[in-house]
Scaffold this motif. Structure first.
Motif, PDB file in Angstrom:
ATOM      1  N   TYR A   1       0.826  -1.201   0.000  1.00 55.73           N
ATOM      2  CA  TYR A   1       0.000   0.000   0.000  1.00 55.73           C
ATOM      3  C   TYR A   1       0.866   1.258   0.000  1.00 55.73           C
ATOM      4  O   TYR A   1       0.601   2.216  -0.744  1.00 55.73           O
ATOM      5  CB  TYR A   1      -0.914   0.011   1.227  1.00 55.73           C
ATOM      6  CG  TYR A   1      -1.442   1.389   1.552  1.00 55.73           C
ATOM      7  CD1 TYR A   1      -2.425   1.973   0.778  1.00 55.73           C
ATOM      8  CD2 TYR A   1      -0.911   2.114   2.612  1.00 55.73           C
ATOM      9  CE1 TYR A   1      -2.887   3.255   1.043  1.00 55.73           C
ATOM     10  CE2 TYR A   1      -1.362   3.394   2.888  1.00 55.73           C
ATOM     11  CZ  TYR A   1      -2.348   3.952   2.115  1.00 55.73           C
ATOM     12  OH  TYR A   1      -2.779   5.226   2.394  1.00 55.73           O
ATOM     13  N   LEU A   2       1.915   1.277   0.828  1.00 59.43           N
ATOM     14  CA  LEU A   2       2.783   2.448   0.891  1.00 59.43           C
ATOM     15  C   LEU A   2       3.474   2.689  -0.443  1.00 59.43           C
ATOM     16  O   LEU A   2       3.611   3.836  -0.895  1.00 59.43           O
ATOM     17  CB  LEU A   2       3.814   2.259   2.002  1.00 59.43           C
ATOM     18  CG  LEU A   2       4.768   3.428   2.263  1.00 59.43           C
ATOM     19  CD1 LEU A   2       3.992   4.681   2.638  1.00 59.43           C
ATOM     20  CD2 LEU A   2       5.766   3.074   3.350  1.00 59.43           C
ATOM     21  N   LEU A   3       3.907   1.611  -1.095  1.00 53.09           N
ATOM     22  CA  LEU A   3       4.533   1.754  -2.409  1.00 53.09           C
ATOM     23  C   LEU A   3       3.545   2.330  -3.418  1.00 53.09           C
ATOM     24  O   LEU A   3       3.892   3.204  -4.225  1.00 53.09           O
ATOM     25  CB  LEU A   3       5.045   0.388  -2.877  1.00 53.09           C
ATOM     26  CG  LEU A   3       5.835   0.370  -4.189  1.00 53.09           C
ATOM     27  CD1 LEU A   3       7.111   1.181  -4.036  1.00 53.09           C
ATOM     28  CD2 LEU A   3       6.166  -1.073  -4.576  1.00 53.09           C
ATOM     29  N   PHE A   4       2.303   1.854  -3.372  1.00 54.13           N
ATOM     30  CA  PHE A   4       1.269   2.401  -4.252  1.00 54.13           C
ATOM     31  C   PHE A   4       1.054   3.881  -3.978  1.00 54.13           C
ATOM     32  O   PHE A   4       0.893   4.696  -4.889  1.00 54.13           O
ATOM     33  CB  PHE A   4      -0.029   1.632  -4.056  1.00 54.13           C
ATOM     34  CG  PHE A   4      -1.241   2.309  -4.651  1.00 54.13           C
ATOM     35  CD1 PHE A   4      -1.461   2.286  -6.019  1.00 54.13           C
ATOM     36  CD2 PHE A   4      -2.153   2.991  -3.847  1.00 54.13           C
ATOM     37  CE1 PHE A   4      -2.570   2.913  -6.575  1.00 54.13           C
ATOM     38  CE2 PHE A   4      -3.247   3.625  -4.392  1.00 54.13           C
ATOM     39  CZ  PHE A   4      -3.455   3.586  -5.754  1.00 54.13           C
ATOM     40  N   LEU A   5       1.048   4.244  -2.702  1.00 57.64           N
ATOM     41  CA  LEU A   5       0.808   5.628  -2.327  1.00 57.64           C
ATOM     42  C   LEU A   5       1.917   6.537  -2.832  1.00 57.64           C
ATOM     43  O   LEU A   5       1.678   7.644  -3.302  1.00 57.64           O
ATOM     44  CB  LEU A   5       0.698   5.739  -0.797  1.00 57.64           C
ATOM     45  CG  LEU A   5       0.130   7.032  -0.216  1.00 57.64           C
ATOM     46  CD1 LEU A   5      -1.317   7.234  -0.660  1.00 57.64           C
ATOM     47  CD2 LEU A   5       0.222   7.005   1.298  1.00 57.64           C
ATOM     48  N   LEU A   6       3.149   6.047  -2.755  1.00 62.38           N
ATOM     49  CA  LEU A   6       4.299   6.858  -3.136  1.00 62.38           C
ATOM     50  C   LEU A   6       4.537   6.887  -4.645  1.00 62.38           C
ATOM     51  O   LEU A   6       4.906   7.908  -5.205  1.00 62.38           O
ATOM     52  CB  LEU A   6       5.554   6.345  -2.438  1.00 62.38           C
ATOM     53  CG  LEU A   6       5.618   6.522  -0.925  1.00 62.38           C
ATOM     54  CD1 LEU A   6       6.802   5.783  -0.349  1.00 62.38           C
ATOM     55  CD2 LEU A   6       5.678   8.001  -0.561  1.00 62.38           C
ATOM     56  N   VAL A   7       4.320   5.728  -5.293  1.00 61.18           N
ATOM     57  CA  VAL A   7       4.656   5.607  -6.717  1.00 61.18           C
ATOM     58  C   VAL A   7       3.419   5.654  -7.594  1.00 61.18           C
ATOM     59  O   VAL A   7       3.331   6.431  -8.552  1.00 61.18           O
ATOM     60  CB  VAL A   7       5.453   4.308  -6.977  1.00 61.18           C
ATOM     61  CG1 VAL A   7       5.742   4.160  -8.463  1.00 61.18           C
ATOM     62  CG2 VAL A   7       6.721   4.287  -6.156  1.00 61.18           C
ATOM     63  N   GLY A   8       2.428   4.816  -7.248  1.00 63.92           N
ATOM     64  CA  GLY A   8       1.247   4.708  -8.096  1.00 63.92           C
ATOM     65  C   GLY A   8       0.482   5.998  -8.219  1.00 63.92           C
ATOM     66  O   GLY A   8      -0.056   6.326  -9.272  1.00 63.92           O
ATOM     67  N   ARG A   9       0.439   6.773  -7.118  1.00 63.22           N
ATOM     68  CA  ARG A   9      -0.287   8.046  -7.150  1.00 63.22           C
ATOM     69  C   ARG A   9       0.632   9.236  -7.311  1.00 63.22           C
ATOM     70  O   ARG A   9       0.190  10.387  -7.281  1.00 63.22           O
ATOM     71  CB  ARG A   9      -1.112   8.193  -5.870  1.00 63.22           C
ATOM     72  CG  ARG A   9      -2.177   7.110  -5.705  1.00 63.22           C
ATOM     73  CD  ARG A   9      -2.948   7.252  -4.434  1.00 63.22           C
ATOM     74  NE  ARG A   9      -3.652   8.531  -4.364  1.00 63.22           N
ATOM     75  CZ  ARG A   9      -4.418   8.896  -3.341  1.00 63.22           C
ATOM     76  NH1 ARG A   9      -4.575   8.093  -2.318  1.00 63.22           N
ATOM     77  NH2 ARG A   9      -5.017  10.075  -3.351  1.00 63.22           N
ATOM     78  N   GLY A  10       1.927   8.949  -7.421  1.00 65.05           N
ATOM     79  CA  GLY A  10       2.850  10.039  -7.667  1.00 65.05           C
ATOM     80  C   GLY A  10       2.929  11.039  -6.547  1.00 65.05           C
ATOM     81  O   GLY A  10       3.100  12.229  -6.776  1.00 65.05           O
ATOM     82  N   MET A  11       2.826  10.573  -5.299  1.00 66.91           N
ATOM     83  CA  MET A  11       2.864  11.513  -4.171  1.00 66.91           C
ATOM     84  C   MET A  11       4.258  12.104  -4.053  1.00 66.91           C
ATOM     85  O   MET A  11       5.259  11.417  -4.127  1.00 66.91           O
ATOM     86  CB  MET A  11       2.468  10.801  -2.871  1.00 66.91           C
ATOM     87  CG  MET A  11       2.489  11.722  -1.663  1.00 66.91           C
ATOM     88  SD  MET A  11       1.714  10.980  -0.236  1.00 66.91           S
ATOM     89  CE  MET A  11      -0.002  11.160  -0.694  1.00 66.91           C
ATOM     90  N   ARG A  12       4.292  13.432  -3.781  1.00 61.95           N
ATOM     91  CA  ARG A  12       5.564  14.148  -3.653  1.00 61.95           C
ATOM     92  C   ARG A  12       5.732  14.659  -2.232  1.00 61.95           C
ATOM     93  O   ARG A  12       4.800  15.000  -1.600  1.00 61.95           O
ATOM     94  CB  ARG A  12       5.632  15.294  -4.648  1.00 61.95           C
ATOM     95  CG  ARG A  12       5.625  14.828  -6.101  1.00 61.95           C
ATOM     96  CD  ARG A  12       5.482  15.975  -7.075  1.00 61.95           C
ATOM     97  NE  ARG A  12       5.608  15.521  -8.447  1.00 61.95           N
ATOM     98  CZ  ARG A  12       4.633  14.972  -9.138  1.00 61.95           C
ATOM     99  NH1 ARG A  12       3.475  14.762  -8.620  1.00 61.95           N
ATOM    100  NH2 ARG A  12       4.838  14.592 -10.383  1.00 61.95           N
TER     101      ARG A  12
END
Length: 323
Positions: A312-323
């Motif tokens: 989930y954290l990987l999705f949050l950081l990469v999948g949604r492009g969080m900066r």
């Protein structure tokens, strides 16, 4: 609160109840519903009563309690910090509680309520240090928390290295996060801390939501920002530390439950009730998976939550492009 958001907590409560029933029925020794009912009524045969009352029920109730504590603590922290990546794990609270508990176990031989007290003190002290350093240095709270957590992890590794082998192995399993072998003895102390802390947070639901939108707005609407922040920070620390003392620093439940609560309710701020119930559901589901994936052996529940939460954290950081 819209109609959908109001329906989420009751639906989640039904889910938690369903997982509780499944947990009572399923295991290496499967039980029929009638056997479980007779065991709860005190009329079953000794073997069924043992599995229901002494093995599964306290374990499941501990999963409900600690999962709710982690979820509620995560919701409080994310609202106060206004960061969806913040949680007691990230800010060092659970690391402090774990370090204190392992020290109590390996250095002093403490058990039971004494370990819970040590974990609570460790979580409170670590949280206080993180906030003081972040305020004094003007640094990001999350970054300070990550640094402190890394220091504490090094200390715990040293304790495991120099500790007696058998005790160190037991502590290592606990550090992964586990419900295996948990009984009423672990459930009672955690209830002493989590129930008062959770009840104390309830009247602060609205101020917490306002704080999530900014201190200036909250202050303009009559919230005593400073006192409210301190009180809610202490409450979140007590919840996370007590849960950690009981089942270990189970990874990512405090991070994931509030995020799912926001998704389900469609709200910017996580619902406290939904976060608590999702924490319980996540930990119970992870426990069922841990018991079934490698039966008759058992995977520590923290391994399951770590894999799911890390994804989930990987999705949050990469999948949604969080900066």
């Amino acid at each position: 609160m819209n109609r959908t958001a109001r329906l989420v907590p009751p639906i989640l409560a039904v889910l938690v109840a369903g997982l509780l029933v499944a947990g009572l029925l399923y295991g290496d020794f499967p039980l029929a519903p009638s056997s479980v009912l007779r065991a709860l009524a005190g009329t079953a045969d000794p073997r069924a009563s043992f599995f229901v009352l002494d093995v599964r029920l306290p374990r499941l109730l501990l999963a409900v309690t600690t999962g709710a504590a982690f979820g509620l603590a995560g919701a409080i922290v994310q609202s106060l910090v206004r960061n969806p990546l913040a949680s007691p794990d990230v800010l060092g609270t659970t690391s402090g509680a774990a370090a204190a508990a392992v020290s109590a176990l390996l250095l002093f031989g403490w058990t039971g309520p004494a370990v819970s007290g040590a974990a609570l003190a460790g979580g409170l002290v670590t949280t206080g240090v993180v906030h003081l350093l972040a305020t004094a240095q003007g640094r990001n709270l999350v970054l300070i928390g990550v640094a402190i957590a890394a220091l504490l992890a090094g200390g715990v590794s040293w304790l495991l290295t120099v500790g007696e082998v058998t005790e160190a192995q037991a502590a290592l399993v606990w550090l992964t996060g586990t419900l295996d072998g948990r009984s009423w003895a672990e459930l009672v102390p955690v209830l002493w801390f989590t129930i008062p802390a959770a009840l104390a947070v309830v009247p602060f639901a609205r101020p917490l939501t306002l704080l999530g939108h900014g201190d200036d707005l909250a202050r303009s609407l009559g919230v005593a920002v400073g006192r409210t922040r301190v009180f809610l920070t202490i409450a979140a620390t007590v919840l996370a530390s007590a849960a950690t003392a009981a089942v270990g620093p189970v990874a990512f439940v405090a991070l994931t439950a509030p995020a799912l609560a926001r998704l389900l309710t469609g709200s910017r701020e996580p619902s406290l009730a939904a976060s608590a119930l999702l924490g319980s559901a996540l930990l119970m589901l992870a426990d069922l998976l841990a018991r079934s994936l490698s039966s008759p052996a058992e995977i520590p529940v923290g391994v399951v939550t770590g894999i799911v939460g890390g994804a989930y954290l990987l999705f949050l950081l990469v999948g949604r492009g969080m900066r």
